[in-house]
Design a protein around this motif. Structure first.
Motif, PDB file in Angstrom:
ATOM      1  N   ALA A 267      -4.726 -59.335   4.816  1.00  0.00           N
ATOM      2  CA  ALA A 267      -5.324 -58.767   6.037  1.00  0.00           C
ATOM      3  C   ALA A 267      -4.233 -58.176   6.920  1.00  0.00           C
ATOM      4  CB  ALA A 267      -6.073 -59.867   6.816  1.00  0.00           C
ATOM      5  N   ASP A 268      -4.584 -57.080   7.589  1.00  0.00           N
ATOM      6  CA  ASP A 268      -3.678 -56.487   8.574  1.00  0.00           C
ATOM      7  C   ASP A 268      -4.024 -57.091   9.930  1.00  0.00           C
ATOM      8  OD1 ASP A 268      -2.233 -54.982  10.335  1.00  0.00           O
ATOM      9  OD2 ASP A 268      -2.859 -53.039   9.530  1.00  0.00           O
ATOM     10  N   LEU A 269      -3.081 -57.833  10.502  1.00  0.00           N
ATOM     11  CA  LEU A 269      -3.330 -58.532  11.769  1.00  0.00           C
ATOM     12  C   LEU A 269      -3.507 -57.556  12.932  1.00  0.00           C
ATOM     13  CD1 LEU A 269      -0.674 -61.404  11.412  1.00  0.00           C
ATOM     14  CD2 LEU A 269      -3.133 -61.561  10.942  1.00  0.00           C
TER      15      LEU A 269
ATOM     16  N   PHE B  69      13.068 -69.355  17.440  1.00  0.00           N
ATOM     17  CA  PHE B  69      13.999 -69.576  16.328  1.00  0.00           C
ATOM     18  C   PHE B  69      15.284 -68.774  16.504  1.00  0.00           C
ATOM     19  CE2 PHE B  69       9.995 -70.574  13.908  1.00  0.00           C
ATOM     20  CZ  PHE B  69      10.306 -71.905  13.688  1.00  0.00           C
ATOM     21  N   PRO B  70      16.437 -69.376  16.150  1.00  0.00           N
ATOM     22  CA  PRO B  70      17.687 -68.616  16.054  1.00  0.00           C
ATOM     23  C   PRO B  70      17.731 -67.934  14.681  1.00  0.00           C
ATOM     24  CG  PRO B  70      18.084 -70.893  15.475  1.00  0.00           C
ATOM     25  CD  PRO B  70      16.592 -70.774  15.760  1.00  0.00           C
TER      26      PRO B  70
ATOM     27  N   ALA C  16       5.992 -68.114  16.122  1.00  0.00           N
ATOM     28  CA  ALA C  16       7.435 -67.882  15.945  1.00  0.00           C
ATOM     29  C   ALA C  16       7.916 -66.882  16.982  1.00  0.00           C
ATOM     30  CB  ALA C  16       7.711 -67.358  14.539  1.00  0.00           C
ATOM     31  N   SER C  17       8.568 -67.401  18.035  1.00  0.00           N
ATOM     32  CA  SER C  17       9.253 -66.527  18.979  1.00  0.00           C
ATOM     33  C   SER C  17      10.696 -66.385  18.481  1.00  0.00           C
ATOM     34  CB  SER C  17       9.182 -67.124  20.390  1.00  0.00           C
ATOM     35  OG  SER C  17       9.773 -66.226  21.323  1.00  0.00           O
TER      36      SER C  17
ATOM     37  N   LYS D 200       8.185 -60.590  21.835  1.00  0.00           N
ATOM     38  CA  LYS D 200       8.179 -62.052  21.685  1.00  0.00           C
ATOM     39  C   LYS D 200       7.982 -62.728  23.051  1.00  0.00           C
ATOM     40  CE  LYS D 200       8.882 -62.568  17.202  1.00  0.00           C
ATOM     41  NZ  LYS D 200       7.816 -63.090  16.322  1.00  0.00           N
TER      42      LYS D 200
ATOM     43  N   ASP E   7      -1.498 -62.353   5.011  1.00  0.00           N
ATOM     44  CA  ASP E   7      -0.407 -61.375   5.143  1.00  0.00           C
ATOM     45  C   ASP E   7      -0.949 -60.004   4.754  1.00  0.00           C
ATOM     46  OD1 ASP E   7       2.977 -61.983   5.128  1.00  0.00           O
ATOM     47  OD2 ASP E   7       2.250 -59.945   4.794  1.00  0.00           O
ATOM     48  N   VAL E   8      -0.273 -58.967   5.267  1.00  0.00           N
ATOM     49  CA  VAL E   8      -0.693 -57.600   4.955  1.00  0.00           C
ATOM     50  C   VAL E   8      -0.253 -57.219   3.553  1.00  0.00           C
ATOM     51  CG1 VAL E   8       1.362 -56.420   5.902  1.00  0.00           C
ATOM     52  CG2 VAL E   8      -0.879 -55.289   6.003  1.00  0.00           C
TER      53      VAL E   8
ATOM     54  N   LEU F   5      17.659 -67.473  11.052  1.00  0.00           N
ATOM     55  CA  LEU F   5      17.195 -68.374   9.990  1.00  0.00           C
ATOM     56  C   LEU F   5      17.924 -68.014   8.701  1.00  0.00           C
ATOM     57  CD1 LEU F   5      13.351 -68.369  10.753  1.00  0.00           C
ATOM     58  CD2 LEU F   5      15.043 -70.103  11.393  1.00  0.00           C
TER      59      LEU F   5
ATOM     60  N   TYR G   5      11.562 -55.630  20.334  1.00  0.00           N
ATOM     61  CA  TYR G   5      11.172 -56.827  19.567  1.00  0.00           C
ATOM     62  C   TYR G   5      11.178 -58.056  20.471  1.00  0.00           C
ATOM     63  CZ  TYR G   5      11.927 -60.821  16.400  1.00  0.00           C
ATOM     64  OH  TYR G   5      11.861 -62.040  15.752  1.00  0.00           O
TER      65      TYR G   5
ATOM     66  N   LEU H  56       3.161 -66.484  12.137  1.00  0.00           N
ATOM     67  CA  LEU H  56       4.517 -66.015  11.843  1.00  0.00           C
ATOM     68  C   LEU H  56       4.541 -64.510  11.550  1.00  0.00           C
ATOM     69  CD1 LEU H  56       5.467 -68.871   9.296  1.00  0.00           C
ATOM     70  CD2 LEU H  56       5.722 -68.900  11.790  1.00  0.00           C
TER      71      LEU H  56
ATOM     72  N   GLY I 161       6.072 -63.846   3.829  1.00  0.00           N
ATOM     73  CA  GLY I 161       7.454 -63.726   4.305  1.00  0.00           C
ATOM     74  C   GLY I 161       8.266 -64.966   3.982  1.00  0.00           C
ATOM     75  N   ARG I 162       9.543 -64.921   4.356  1.00  0.00           N
ATOM     76  CA  ARG I 162      10.455 -66.010   3.960  1.00  0.00           C
ATOM     77  C   ARG I 162      10.065 -67.333   4.608  1.00  0.00           C
ATOM     78  NH1 ARG I 162      15.576 -62.699   5.672  1.00  0.00           N
ATOM     79  NH2 ARG I 162      13.986 -62.179   7.199  1.00  0.00           N
ATOM     80  N   LEU I 163       9.860 -67.335   5.910  1.00  0.00           N
ATOM     81  CA  LEU I 163       9.475 -68.588   6.569  1.00  0.00           C
ATOM     82  C   LEU I 163       8.044 -68.970   6.206  1.00  0.00           C
ATOM     83  CD1 LEU I 163      10.051 -70.912   8.457  1.00  0.00           C
ATOM     84  CD2 LEU I 163       9.514 -69.419  10.403  1.00  0.00           C
TER      85      LEU I 163
HETATM   86  N1  LIG Z   1      14.309 -64.669  10.093  1.00  0.00           N
HETATM   87  C1  LIG Z   1      14.873 -64.922  11.265  1.00  0.00           C
HETATM   88  O1  LIG Z   1      16.109 -65.033  11.394  1.00  0.00           O
HETATM   89  C2  LIG Z   1      13.982 -65.118  12.488  1.00  0.00           C
HETATM   90  C3  LIG Z   1      14.571 -65.498  13.708  1.00  0.00           C
HETATM   91  C4  LIG Z   1      13.750 -65.673  14.832  1.00  0.00           C
HETATM   92  C5  LIG Z   1      12.374 -65.472  14.736  1.00  0.00           C
HETATM   93  N2  LIG Z   1      11.830 -65.091  13.533  1.00  0.00           N
HETATM   94  C6  LIG Z   1      10.360 -64.891  13.466  1.00  0.00           C
HETATM   95  O2  LIG Z   1       9.844 -65.756  12.469  1.00  0.00           O
HETATM   96  C7  LIG Z   1       8.702 -65.147  11.840  1.00  0.00           C
HETATM   97  C8  LIG Z   1       8.891 -65.165  10.323  1.00  0.00           C
HETATM   98  O3  LIG Z   1      10.086 -64.478   9.996  1.00  0.00           O
HETATM   99  P1  LIG Z   1      10.560 -64.259   8.482  1.00  0.00           P
HETATM  100  O4  LIG Z   1      12.032 -64.409   8.469  1.00  0.00           O
HETATM  101  O5  LIG Z   1       9.737 -65.056   7.556  1.00  0.00           O
HETATM  102  O6  LIG Z   1      10.223 -62.689   8.331  1.00  0.00           O
HETATM  103  P2  LIG Z   1       9.583 -61.907   7.101  1.00  0.00           P
HETATM  104  O7  LIG Z   1       9.792 -60.450   7.383  1.00  0.00           O
HETATM  105  O8  LIG Z   1      10.093 -62.453   5.811  1.00  0.00           O
HETATM  106  O9  LIG Z   1       8.025 -62.276   7.234  1.00  0.00           O
HETATM  107  C9  LIG Z   1       7.168 -61.650   8.156  1.00  0.00           C
HETATM  108  C10 LIG Z   1       5.832 -61.414   7.464  1.00  0.00           C
HETATM  109  O10 LIG Z   1       4.915 -60.861   8.421  1.00  0.00           O
HETATM  110  C11 LIG Z   1       4.085 -59.965   7.708  1.00  0.00           C
HETATM  111  N3  LIG Z   1       3.458 -58.991   8.586  1.00  0.00           N
HETATM  112  C12 LIG Z   1       4.060 -58.020   9.332  1.00  0.00           C
HETATM  113  N4  LIG Z   1       3.142 -57.221   9.900  1.00  0.00           N
HETATM  114  C13 LIG Z   1       1.924 -57.705   9.527  1.00  0.00           C
HETATM  115  C14 LIG Z   1       0.588 -57.297   9.786  1.00  0.00           C
HETATM  116  N5  LIG Z   1       0.291 -56.205  10.528  1.00  0.00           N
HETATM  117  N6  LIG Z   1      -0.423 -58.037   9.259  1.00  0.00           N
HETATM  118  C15 LIG Z   1      -0.165 -59.119   8.475  1.00  0.00           C
HETATM  119  N7  LIG Z   1       1.082 -59.534   8.187  1.00  0.00           N
HETATM  120  C16 LIG Z   1       2.109 -58.832   8.701  1.00  0.00           C
HETATM  121  C17 LIG Z   1       5.038 -59.267   6.712  1.00  0.00           C
HETATM  122  O11 LIG Z   1       4.335 -58.646   5.632  1.00  0.00           O
HETATM  123  C18 LIG Z   1       5.939 -60.428   6.301  1.00  0.00           C
HETATM  124  O12 LIG Z   1       5.479 -61.022   5.086  1.00  0.00           O
HETATM  125  C19 LIG Z   1       8.583 -63.741  12.437  1.00  0.00           C
HETATM  126  O13 LIG Z   1       7.607 -63.756  13.468  1.00  0.00           O
HETATM  127  C20 LIG Z   1       9.965 -63.484  13.038  1.00  0.00           C
HETATM  128  O14 LIG Z   1       9.918 -62.582  14.123  1.00  0.00           O
HETATM  129  C21 LIG Z   1      12.596 -64.915  12.416  1.00  0.00           C
END
Ligand SMILES: NC(=O)c1ccc[n+]([C@@H]2O[C@H](COP(=O)([O-])OP(=O)(O)OC[C@H]3O[C@@H](n4cnc5c(N)ncnc54)[C@H](O)[C@@H]3O)[C@@H](O)[C@H]2O)c1
Length: 276
Positions: free
Chosen positions: A46-48, A171-172, A107-108, A148, A31-32, A174, A144, A67, A10-12
């Protein structure tokens, strides 16, 4: 340090893996979906939601950055978002315990402390106080944010019962950079009870790194956000317009919607990226 990062595709996750690998850690991304093209470190698909796959993926990690979750309720079945996020968190905590990990960062979201009040609505704010900090009570308003809030309780449980240091980061929004959101006026669909807070992905990754390295022990919940809002107006003017009835715990005029003092004192972290 051997660090597992879930949600690594994912992005973060990508930003965090890059930073930790660059700092010399032995990083395993989990990651899945498949491994991203760049990022370095090892990668484990892996699927968490599956306990044994999660156990295998976390291996002998000394530290876990968790995350990987569903990242919104919108357009997704409510039960799936809630149940699967809570299951992922449980499986990751159990696998971290089995691995002998001493620290977990989760990551909440700012969504645990706000109602879904739009900028175009003329309703009172649901915020309990200003400025926002990590110790505000959770008042989840969608599946959601409920997941969290439960995730934060799961971390508190791990700290109390497994002896881990467990850090929840609310996180707010992002952003890659502020140019994608900054406005002179909030757009009508903006969720105002997030108090126009934001953070760059790079600063979020640096915050995770700071929490990994800090001497804190036990459970912590922080609100890592940029001190300046994404609406280009004085904070006090925004407060009077959108939050006139919300108790303020610092002297007026309000200069920031964010109280990052405790986070800075305990971890040394402060945002480095752009000013609004
Ligand atoms: N982006 C935002 O603005 C924001 C704000 C507050 C909190 N967050 C939290 O930060 C974290 C990262 O966010 P992000 O922006 O990188 O999101 P993202 O969607 O880019 O990344 C999330 C990743 O989690 C993986 N994932 C989901 N289900 C899964 C599973 N069953 N098994 C394994 N991997 C799995 C996805 O494949 C994805 O790559 C998340 O927990 C999100 O809730 C994000």
């Amino acid at each position: 340090m051997k660090i597992a990062v879930t949600g690594a595709a994912g992005r973060l996750g990508r930003e965090t893996v890059r930073l930790l690998v660059h700092a010399g850690h032995e990083v395993t991304g989990v990651d899945v979906v498949g491994a991203p093209a760049q990022g370095g470190g090892h990668f484990h698909v892996a699927d968490l939601c599956d306990a044994s796959s999660t156990l295998q993926a976390l291996g002998e990690s000394e530290t876990v950055v968790h995350l990987g979750n569903h990242t919104t309720s919108y357009g997704r079945p409510a039960g799936k978002v809630f149940n699967e996020n809570v299951a992922m968190n449980f499986n990751v905590l159990e696998a971290a315990r089995a691995a002998g990990a001493r620290r977990i960062i989760f990551a909440s979201s700012v969504q645990v402390i706000r109602r879904e009040r739009l900028a175009c609505e003329d309703t009172p704010s649901g915020l309990s106080r200003l400025p926002l900090d990590g110790e505000m009570p959770a008042v989840p308003s969608n599946p959601y944010s409920l997941s969290k809030a439960v995730g934060e309780s799961q971390l508190r449980y791990a700290a109390a019962n497994f002896g881990m240091t467990a850090v929840a980061l609310r996180f707010p929004a992002l952003l890659p950079d502020l140019s994608t959101l900054a406005r002179a006026e909030p757009y009508p669909e903006a969720l105002v009870d997030e108090a126009f807070t934001w953070l760059s992905y790079a600063d979020a990754a640096r915050c995770i790194q700071a929490c990994l390295m800090s001497p804190i022990i036990g459970y912590r919940c922080y609100f890592p956000a940029h001190p300046r809002p994404w609406v280009r107006q004085p904070v006090e003017a925004l407060r009077q317009r959108y939050f006139p009835e919300v108790p303020v715990t610092v002297a007026l005029p309000l200069v920031s919607f964010v109280d990052g003092q405790r986070l800075r004192q305990e971890t040394g972290w402060a945002p480095q990226d752009g000013q609004a």
